[in-house]
Design an enzyme around this catalytic site. Structure first.
Site, PDB file in Angstrom:
ATOM      1  N   ASP A   1     -27.274  33.137 -10.809  1.00 54.56           N
ATOM      2  CA  ASP A   1     -28.468  33.328  -9.981  1.00 54.56           C
ATOM      3  C   ASP A   1     -28.068  33.708  -8.557  1.00 54.56           C
ATOM      4  OD1 ASP A   1     -31.266  33.059  -9.222  1.00 54.56           O
ATOM      5  OD2 ASP A   1     -30.753  31.128  -8.342  1.00 54.56           O
TER       6      ASP A   1
ATOM      7  N   LYS B 208     -16.820  26.982 -10.898  1.00 53.90           N
ATOM      8  CA  LYS B 208     -16.355  26.014  -9.892  1.00 53.90           C
ATOM      9  C   LYS B 208     -15.660  24.874 -10.632  1.00 53.90           C
ATOM     10  CE  LYS B 208     -16.217  24.453  -5.577  1.00 53.90           C
ATOM     11  NZ  LYS B 208     -15.604  25.124  -4.392  1.00 53.90           N
TER      12      LYS B 208
ATOM     13  N   ASP C 196     -16.997  30.244  -4.965  1.00 49.20           N
ATOM     14  CA  ASP C 196     -17.029  30.364  -3.505  1.00 49.20           C
ATOM     15  C   ASP C 196     -16.112  31.505  -3.045  1.00 49.20           C
ATOM     16  OD1 ASP C 196     -15.085  28.564  -4.542  1.00 49.20           O
ATOM     17  OD2 ASP C 196     -14.817  27.576  -2.618  1.00 49.20           O
TER      18      ASP C 196
ATOM     19  N   TYR D 154     -30.222  24.187 -14.914  1.00 44.29           N
ATOM     20  CA  TYR D 154     -31.522  24.587 -15.439  1.00 44.29           C
ATOM     21  C   TYR D 154     -31.934  23.763 -16.650  1.00 44.29           C
ATOM     22  CZ  TYR D 154     -31.535  28.584 -12.274  1.00 44.29           C
ATOM     23  OH  TYR D 154     -31.527  29.375 -11.156  1.00 44.29           O
TER      24      TYR D 154
HETATM   25  C1  LIG Z   1     -37.811  31.813 -10.097  1.00 43.65           C
HETATM   26  C2  LIG Z   1     -36.497  31.142 -10.430  1.00 43.65           C
HETATM   27  C3  LIG Z   1     -36.705  29.956 -11.341  1.00 43.65           C
HETATM   28  C4  LIG Z   1     -35.499  32.141 -11.027  1.00 43.65           C
HETATM   29  C5  LIG Z   1     -34.166  31.497 -11.336  1.00 43.65           C
HETATM   30  O1  LIG Z   1     -33.664  30.676 -10.568  1.00 43.65           O
HETATM   31  O2  LIG Z   1     -33.597  31.829 -12.392  1.00 43.65           O
HETATM   32  C6  LIG Z   1     -35.211  33.376 -10.168  1.00 43.65           C
HETATM   33  O3  LIG Z   1     -34.541  33.051  -8.990  1.00 43.65           O
HETATM   34  C7  LIG Z   1     -34.399  34.346 -10.970  1.00 43.65           C
HETATM   35  O4  LIG Z   1     -33.193  34.504 -10.679  1.00 43.65           O
HETATM   36  O5  LIG Z   1     -34.916  34.924 -11.923  1.00 43.65           O
HETATM   37  C1  LIG Z   2     -10.975  23.120  -2.483  1.00 48.14           C
HETATM   38  C2  LIG Z   2     -12.434  22.801  -2.747  1.00 48.14           C
HETATM   39  C3  LIG Z   2     -12.568  21.477  -3.433  1.00 48.14           C
HETATM   40  C4  LIG Z   2     -13.269  22.898  -1.472  1.00 48.14           C
HETATM   41  C5  LIG Z   2     -14.736  22.619  -1.745  1.00 48.14           C
HETATM   42  O1  LIG Z   2     -15.295  23.078  -2.762  1.00 48.14           O
HETATM   43  O2  LIG Z   2     -15.353  21.936  -0.916  1.00 48.14           O
HETATM   44  C6  LIG Z   2     -13.183  24.219  -0.713  1.00 48.14           C
HETATM   45  O3  LIG Z   2     -13.742  25.268  -1.437  1.00 48.14           O
HETATM   46  C7  LIG Z   2     -13.892  24.071   0.592  1.00 48.14           C
HETATM   47  O4  LIG Z   2     -14.983  24.648   0.759  1.00 48.14           O
HETATM   48  O5  LIG Z   2     -13.381  23.354   1.459  1.00 48.14           O
END
Ligand SMILES: CC(C)[C@H](C(=O)O)[C@@H](O)C(=O)O
Ligand SMILES: CC(C)[C@H](C(=O)O)[C@@H](O)C(=O)O
Lengths: 332, 332
Positions: B229, B173, B205, B120
């Protein structure tokens, strides 16, 4: 000479589920030559390197690779290996199976994740005591290549509906990352239009809300690298965990197949890991190499066993990896 | 003189749910002075600017702001307004309510999202015909400030369990963004340790997989900006949609409160929007300004109406915004 398949078990349950997948591959009348390589935490302990140069070369030179999982060194292993196979797309199907407890049993989505750039291009700097930066990279060429793949994928009826007209959704955050995700979005949509493929779009945060509310709203989903990582893992949670999910890192002339799950240190070594994700990864490998019928037979056998065969602990059963694998081989 | 509350309805259902929230605020014996400002798509159409300077000043000078939603111009409105209140943290509770259909009724999580940096911060460049970059920014100071807030938040018993010892999870991450998310992770964990607050961590993830599988595994979750977000929007999907979720953009001496939902163009103007998220945002505003009892009474009234009062269409009922609001005011 047969096709050369590099086999990298890695750490933890990788050492249990990859042999299971190899057993399935060996059950077919296909001329594969398996060559083994080492990578991961144990390899680093032994050799000082998580990914020895020989392993990288082995993978780069093979016709395809089957990889298990790596522990703490996961990123040091899998990111270079994606490069070794020159992979531009990570194909991640997330499908709930009849008979398997799922948060959202209707889920049937395939993510096509950009596999080379975004934050993974990873130019990071420590600019001061207080400040670090990361340069996120998006190119038109990678975005278009991914989109071309997506269009063919859909046209070949490989989407969840199997319908060449089903189109795809592009998920992005172009309202904030206007120049980078803006470029991604624009290129993907423009390739779809050129190819006559239906494409709609969704902001990635809205996608994260809507997928659990109604997974039937999506089929093929095209994403930047990190968005694909997180959103496909979300879908994994909806189908009942990572134990079922295969993936393919597809390049121009090579590919690497891996279960989406990790090393599962809590159960590693006990012979009770679920081999399904690795075996479905082997099915994707078969199909990639043109052994389409064998791939389909593998999928069918897996589905049959998930429906009424023995199951491992993660699915509420008490079967071992070997028992599940034998049941699948039996049904091939 | 009373406390000055800036009121920005914005577009779409913002024009319906913000008046509902103001009605609730007016029901209390609290000396608020409401001052109105314009922002959003309609404002841009009329004035050429989505966020006129007067509105920015109004928000910056108020004691607190209640904001509705903006359409296409959402990012042009909300990102500068977060700056106007000098907000360093976005507080996003995602809680399922008895009587409301939820994918995961056990969900009760509060996200504390970093609100100034990450992607952001948004330095983007078009470096060539083919290549665009975005510089993602992480500072120790912003990470530590967020962590200090999280420690106080937990210590004050404001986490879902209300337990000063419940600790928090930091989601990141850092296995890929080693320098930037590595810095974030390290600073947050080190502040927690200094303050004697329990903190564990999760890759973002893995978090996206695990939250749908078992939402009870998490309480307070501290994240970088974009992770917050997406992961909080995921939680929104688990509790049954965006119609219930309030949020607070908290700064050092000012704050802005907004429902997490958007303008809902499909139902805007019909008087049937769910005012719950806006009214719960007003409850957060009351608490922020020290009217803790009034905030609690608002929450209780909302919960009572969700349990057995009239409901809007998104929750399977056929009540209007006015009917639901009247029922809530009735129960205050
Ligand atoms: C509208 C957008 C810029 C905003 C963000 O990404 O922060 C929204 O998704 C939120 O979470 O308030
Ligand atoms: C281990 C990691 C680097 C990998 C990624 O982020 O791509 C894993 O989460 C995946 O999705 O295969």
């Amino acid at each position: 000479m047969g096709e050369e398949i590099a086999v990298i078990e890695g750490d933890g349950i990788g050492r249990e589920v990859v042999p299971a997948a190899v057993e399935v591959l060996e059950a077919f009348d296909v001329d594969f030559e398996f060559v083994r390589g080492d990578a991961g935490d144990a390899t680093r302990e032994r050799t000082g390197e998580a990914l020895p140069a020989e392993t990288y070369e082995l993978v780069a030179d093979a016709d395809a690779t089957l990889f298990g999982a790596a522990g703490e060194t996961a990123a040091d292993v899998i990111l270079p290996l994606r490069e070794a196979v020159d992979s531009f797309v990570n194909v991640r199907p997330a499908k709930a199976y009849p008979g398997v407890d799922a948060v959202r049993p209707e889920t049937d989505v395939v993510f096509l994740r950009e596999n080379t750039e975004g934050v993974y291009a990873g130019h990071e700097d420590r600019l001061s005591e207080d400040l670090s930066t990361l340069t996120r990279v998006v190119t038109s060429s990678a975005s278009r290549e991914l989109a071309e793949y997506a269009c063919e994928f859909v046209a070949d009826g490989r989407g969840p509906m199997g319908d060449p007209d089903e189109g795809f959704t592009v998920a992005h955050k172009a309202n904030v990352m206007r120049e980078t995700d803006g470029r991604f979005r624009e290129e993907v949509l423009s390739v779809a239009e050129e190819r006559g493929v239906d494409a709609d779009e969704e902001l990635m945060d809205a996608f994260a809300t809507k997928l659990p509310l109604d997974p039937t709203g999506y089929g093929v989903v095209v994403c930047p690298n990190l968005a694909g990582d997180v959103l496909s893992d979300l879908a994994a949670g909806l189908v009942g965990g990572l134990g079922l999910l295969p993936s393919a890192n597809v390049g121009h002339d090579n590919a690497l197949f891996e279960p989406v799950h990790g090393t599962a240190p809590d159960i590693a070594g006990e012979g009770v890991a679920n081999p399904t994700a690795a075996i479905l990864s082997a099915a994707m490998l078969l199909e990639y190499l043109g052994h389409v019928e064998e791939g389909q037979r593998t999928r069918d056998a897996v589905e049959a066993v998930l429906a009424d065969g023995p199951r491992t602990g993660d699915l509420g059963g008490d079967a071992t990896t070997d028992e599940v694998t034998a049941a699948i081989v039996d049904r091939l």
